[in-house]
Design an enzyme around this catalytic site. Structure first.
Site, mmCIF file in Angstrom:
data_model
loop_
_atom_site.group_PDB
_atom_site.id
_atom_site.type_symbol
_atom_site.label_atom_id
_atom_site.label_comp_id
_atom_site.label_asym_id
_atom_site.label_seq_id
_atom_site.Cartn_x
_atom_site.Cartn_y
_atom_site.Cartn_z
ATOM 1 C CD GLN A 177 -5.051 -5.715 5.615
ATOM 2 O OE1 GLN A 177 -4.419 -4.671 5.018
ATOM 3 N NE2 GLN A 177 -5.071 -7.212 5.184
ATOM 4 C CD GLN A 229 4.834 6.686 -0.722
ATOM 5 O OE1 GLN A 229 5.578 5.763 -0.169
ATOM 6 N NE2 GLN A 229 3.840 7.207 0.042
ATOM 7 C CB ALA A 265 2.219 4.803 14.034
ATOM 8 C CD1 TRP A 268 -2.588 1.729 0.607
ATOM 9 C CD2 TRP A 268 -1.653 1.911 2.649
ATOM 10 N NE1 TRP A 268 -3.165 2.915 1.215
ATOM 11 C CE2 TRP A 268 -2.530 3.058 2.445
ATOM 12 C CE3 TRP A 268 -1.059 1.771 3.895
ATOM 13 C CZ2 TRP A 268 -2.826 4.111 3.609
ATOM 14 C CZ3 TRP A 268 -1.570 2.884 4.885
ATOM 15 C CH2 TRP A 268 -2.165 3.702 4.527
ATOM 16 C CD1 TRP A 321 -4.958 -2.116 8.438
ATOM 17 C CD2 TRP A 321 -3.881 -0.060 8.101
ATOM 18 N NE1 TRP A 321 -5.765 -1.185 8.410
ATOM 19 C CE2 TRP A 321 -5.268 0.040 8.321
ATOM 20 C CE3 TRP A 321 -2.988 0.926 7.844
ATOM 21 C CZ2 TRP A 321 -5.817 1.489 8.336
ATOM 22 C CZ3 TRP A 321 -3.782 2.108 7.984
ATOM 23 C CH2 TRP A 321 -4.731 2.221 8.311
ATOM 24 C CB SER A 322 -0.472 1.437 9.989
ATOM 25 O OG SER A 322 0.081 2.790 10.117
ATOM 26 N N PRO A 323 1.690 -1.010 11.859
ATOM 27 C CG PRO A 323 3.206 -2.827 11.549
ATOM 28 C CD PRO A 323 2.199 -2.102 10.804
ATOM 29 C CE1 TYR A 368 -4.401 -0.766 -0.251
ATOM 30 C CE2 TYR A 368 -2.789 -2.421 -0.322
ATOM 31 C CZ TYR A 368 -3.704 -1.781 0.374
ATOM 32 O OH TYR A 368 -3.976 -2.119 1.574
#
Length: 336
Positions: free
Chosen positions: A177, A27, A209, A21, A205-207, A54
């Site tokens: 999730q 990116q 941050a 993602w 997701w985003s552990p 995505y």
């Protein structure tokens, strides 16, 4: 690399999942993205998470290219359906039977595989009867195009309703999730207890941050060039909730704890979410191969209870715990 069962199923996945993602097709240039996938494989990661939304399907294509030639039986490929894709016309979003079925075919084609290991409802669709959605998933399972079914960012009540319908239709709902980190703990009050009862695991997701828990952002300082906080394509919007001096100051105070455990800040953050026994895997993203290896080293780490208490004391009231935040994450009507 260590492995954990996903829900009450027999499927084992790696404790660290590589996700793309906000990176692949957006990116990160394709060559760098492929290098990161190969670094994940080298680190023992076998589980890969993506979604058709995505980079408007480009991320799935990049992942499929990167995994080409790998032994399919040794991989677990996870993708999702819900968000608007293609020209974003009236049936290009949501969880209708039409969109779920057609989206699955598109994902299979882009990923270069004949089956998806875990197909996830990316959000709850208030505009489609849940029975219709779950029947569409059941049919995909029976056709062999999907092996297991999960969801993303569903509330405890939604998980309960979905699991009951899945059981009636002859398959299991095995995963959810959600976003989860030291700073974002909204699933702990309701979602996790309900999931334990239902035999559902968290694929979080985003552990880190959005990178804030690496400690690279300092209070009053300018974000490093090329970091998520400077990304105008979406990254800066996602991270802005944490770019407050009170949060960034507390995060800096975590550095001695990480040092005492001989962990990098990123490893500490990833290892922290894995201490929750309802978490099957932590999704990491990367723009460089070395980031993959750093994060993957968090697998198998056991954080002592004393260190966990120190983390809670340091972060204090900057932690978000409100269970209602999960409900807010799903749009109440279809985006078209």
């Amino acid at each position: 690399m260590d492995f954990r069962h996903l829900g009450r199923s027999g499927l084992k996945i790696s404790e660290i999942t590589y996700g793309n993602w906000l990176t692949h097709g957006s990116q990160v240039e394709n060559e760098a993205a492929i290098a990161c996938v190969h670094a994940a494989l080298d680190a023992g990661i076998t589980t890969f998470d993506t979604a058709d939304v995505y980079a408007n399907t480009a991320a799935e294509t990049v992942l499929g290219t990167a995994l080409k030639g790998q032994r399919r039986e040794s991989l677990e490929i996870l993708t999702k359906v819900f968000g608007p894709i293609g020209p974003k016309q009236h049936n290009d979003t949501g969880l209708s039977r039409k969109h779920v079925t057609e989206a699955c075919e598109g994902s299979l084609r882009r990923l270069g595989t004949d089956h998806i290991d875990l197909y996830q409802a990316h959000r709850y669709d208030y505009a489609t009867p849940l029975e219709e959605t779950m029947q569409a998933f059941a049919d995909l399972v029976r056709q062999g195009k999907v092996l297991y079914v999960g969801v993303s960012e569903w509330t405890a009540e939604q998980l309960r309703d979905g699991a009951a319908l899945a059981k009636d239709l002859g398959f299991q709902l095995i995963s959810n999730q959600p976003q989860y980190s030291m700073l974002w703990r909204v699933i702990e009050g309701e979602v996790v207890p309900t999931s334990r009862e239902l035999g559902i695991s968290q694929v979080v997701w985003s552990p880190i941050a959005q990178g804030v828990l690496t400690g690279k952002y300092t209070p009053g300082g300018q974000p490093p060039e090329g970091s998520r906080a400077t990304d105008a394509k979406g990254g800066a919007d996602m991270i802005k909730r944490w770019m407050r001096d009170d949060v960034l100051s507390r995060v800096q105070e975590l550095k001695p704890i990480a040092a005492d455990l001989d962990l990098s800040m990123a490893q500490l953050a990833v290892a922290w979410v894995l201490q929750n026994d309802n978490v099957a895997t932590a999704i990491i993203g990367a723009s460089r191969p070395e980031q993959v290896h750093d994060n993957a080293a968090a697998a198998g780490v056991k954080i002592p209870a004393e260190a966990l208490e120190r983390i809670d004391a340091v972060l204090g009231d900057v932690v978000e715990r409100d269970p209602a935040k999960t409900h807010e994450s799903s749009p109440k009507q279809r985006e078209v």
